[in-house]
Structures are given as C-alpha cells and as structure tokens.
Design an enzyme around this catalytic site. Structure first.
Site, PDB file in Angstrom:
ATOM      1  N   LYS A 175      98.244   3.828  33.503  1.00 40.77           N
ATOM      2  CA  LYS A 175      99.345   4.790  33.402  1.00 40.77           C
ATOM      3  C   LYS A 175      98.755   6.185  33.201  1.00 40.77           C
ATOM      4  O   LYS A 175      98.127   6.451  32.179  1.00 40.77           O
ATOM      5  CB  LYS A 175     100.237   4.396  32.216  1.00 40.77           C
ATOM      6  CG  LYS A 175     101.327   5.394  31.862  1.00 40.77           C
ATOM      7  CD  LYS A 175     102.111   4.852  30.670  1.00 40.77           C
ATOM      8  CE  LYS A 175     103.124   5.852  30.151  1.00 40.77           C
ATOM      9  NZ  LYS A 175     103.944   5.276  29.059  1.00 40.77           N
ATOM     10  N   GLU A 195     111.496  -1.140  32.202  1.00 39.26           N
ATOM     11  CA  GLU A 195     110.539  -1.140  31.096  1.00 39.26           C
ATOM     12  C   GLU A 195     111.297  -0.786  29.826  1.00 39.26           C
ATOM     13  O   GLU A 195     111.812   0.318  29.697  1.00 39.26           O
ATOM     14  CB  GLU A 195     109.422  -0.128  31.350  1.00 39.26           C
ATOM     15  CG  GLU A 195     108.429   0.002  30.207  1.00 39.26           C
ATOM     16  CD  GLU A 195     107.483   1.172  30.373  1.00 39.26           C
ATOM     17  OE1 GLU A 195     107.149   1.812  29.349  1.00 39.26           O
ATOM     18  OE2 GLU A 195     107.082   1.468  31.527  1.00 39.26           O
ATOM     19  N   THR A 249     105.282   1.076  25.342  1.00 40.80           N
ATOM     20  CA  THR A 249     104.846   1.551  24.025  1.00 40.80           C
ATOM     21  C   THR A 249     104.333   0.386  23.189  1.00 40.80           C
ATOM     22  O   THR A 249     104.680   0.229  22.018  1.00 40.80           O
ATOM     23  CB  THR A 249     105.969   2.320  23.290  1.00 40.80           C
ATOM     24  OG1 THR A 249     106.713   3.119  24.210  1.00 40.80           O
ATOM     25  CG2 THR A 249     105.375   3.253  22.227  1.00 40.80           C
TER      26      THR A 249
END
Length: 207
Positions: free
Chosen positions: A127, A40, A67
């Site tokens: 998440k 990621e 993000t």
C-alpha cells in the site's frame, strides 16, 4: 491467495472507516447497492469484526480488514472472515499471520526502501500511503520504474476521477476513503450521493 489477488487487481477498493458500527453498516450497504463488491473494513470501526463476519457471509463480496497493526488483530480479522489484510505500515507479525492463514497482506510504505522491505518480508502487495501527499501518479510511476516486480496499491487522498490515472501509472489496485464518502456525508446520511459515486466507480449506469 492467488484468487483473491486476481480479484483485487485493477480495482478501486472502498475503505470503510466510520465513527460507529451503525454508520459503517449503512455505508457498506450503500456501496454494495452501487455495485461495489470489494470492501475494506478498518479496525477503527467499533465492532468491526462483527461487520466483517456479516458481510463475508455474502458470497458476492470480497471483504478485507484495514488498519491491522498487530498479530492478535490479524488473527481476529481472519477468524471473522477477512480475505485480505491491510496496514498503514509494515508489521512483520501481521504478514506472518497472513502467510499462515493463506490470506494476502498489504502493508503500507512511503519510500522505495520501505516498499522493497515489505515485498521481501512477504507482502502480497504494498500500500503506497499516503499516495497523493507523496506525489500522486507521478510518484507511483517513479517507484514502479525501479521496483516493477512489486504490486502497489496507492491509497490516501485519491479522488474518484483520479482512479484511471493511477491504474494507467501502474497501480495494482487503488484504495479510496474519504474522497468516496466523507465522515460528514456519512453522518448526514447522504445515501444518494454516495450510491451515485459507487455506481460511477463500479462502471454501472443504473443502481
């Protein structure tokens, strides 16, 4: 989308968050050398899209972007080759972009209400962030007990040794950041130490 989720299931996902493109490129190479094939890359990395494109060209790798906070960034990440998108919070516009592109989106949540809201908004998984500060595997297990239908990916402050405990507690996957490779280590070029951790995480005995 289902194939991507199947590949993420049960895995520890390294989060590449560095202060420069060069550091992120080096860290990615070390993690791959250690046997990790899912990465990621966060949007906080300068030039992240170019790195995503470079890594995504390797058929062995599954590369996502983290993000992601708005639709424009989500679109840019997908265009760069990202196969999944991760956010620290719930941004419905990001989920909409993911749905349109058939790319799974994993938004962040910190409460059962937020987890359910993200799930109902179309999140592929949620998440749980910041996992350790929220209560660790015990908190994950408690949320899973009331929302068993929601795949959860705890991230934040998780050490390498804790990954099996989180998986046993019901984690869909686990995100690992600075506990796998700290900014200090990355800046110091601690290649061997980081590769050794990647090897342990990948379940390999040799580099």
């Amino acid at each position: 989308m289902d194939a991507v989720l199947a590949r993420l299931r049960g895995k520890a996902i390294p989060v590449v968050r560095c202060e420069s493109t060069e550091q992120a490129d080096a860290l990615s190479a070390w993690l791959i050398h250690g046997g990790l094939t899912i990465l990621e890359i966060t949007t906080t990395v300068p030039g992240y899209a170019g790195l995503v494109t470079k890594l995504a060209a390797d058929p062995r790798l599954l590369v996502g972007t983290g993000t992601v906070l708005d639709a424009a960034t989500a679109e840019a990440a997908v265009e760069a080759g990202s196969r999944f998108l991760v956010s620290p919070c719930l941004v419905p516009d990001v989920i909409a972009v993911g749905k349109a592109a058939k790319v799974p989106v994993i938004p962040g949540a910190a409460t059962p209400t937020e987890v359910l809201t993200a799930h109902r908004a179309g999140a592929a998984a949620v998440k749980l962030f910041p996992a350790e500060q929220l209560g660790g595997p015990g908190f994950l297990k408690a949320v899973r007990s009331v929302l068993p239908e929601v795949p959860l990916m705890p991230t934040g402050g998780i050490a390498l040794e804790q990954v099996p405990e989180y998986i046993s507690a019901g984690a869909f996957a686990v995100g690992l950041g600075s506990q796998l490779a700290s900014q200090r280590e990355i800046a110091a070029g601690a290649r061997d130490e980081i590769i050794a951790r990647a090897i342990r995480l990948a379940g390999r005995d040799t580099p």
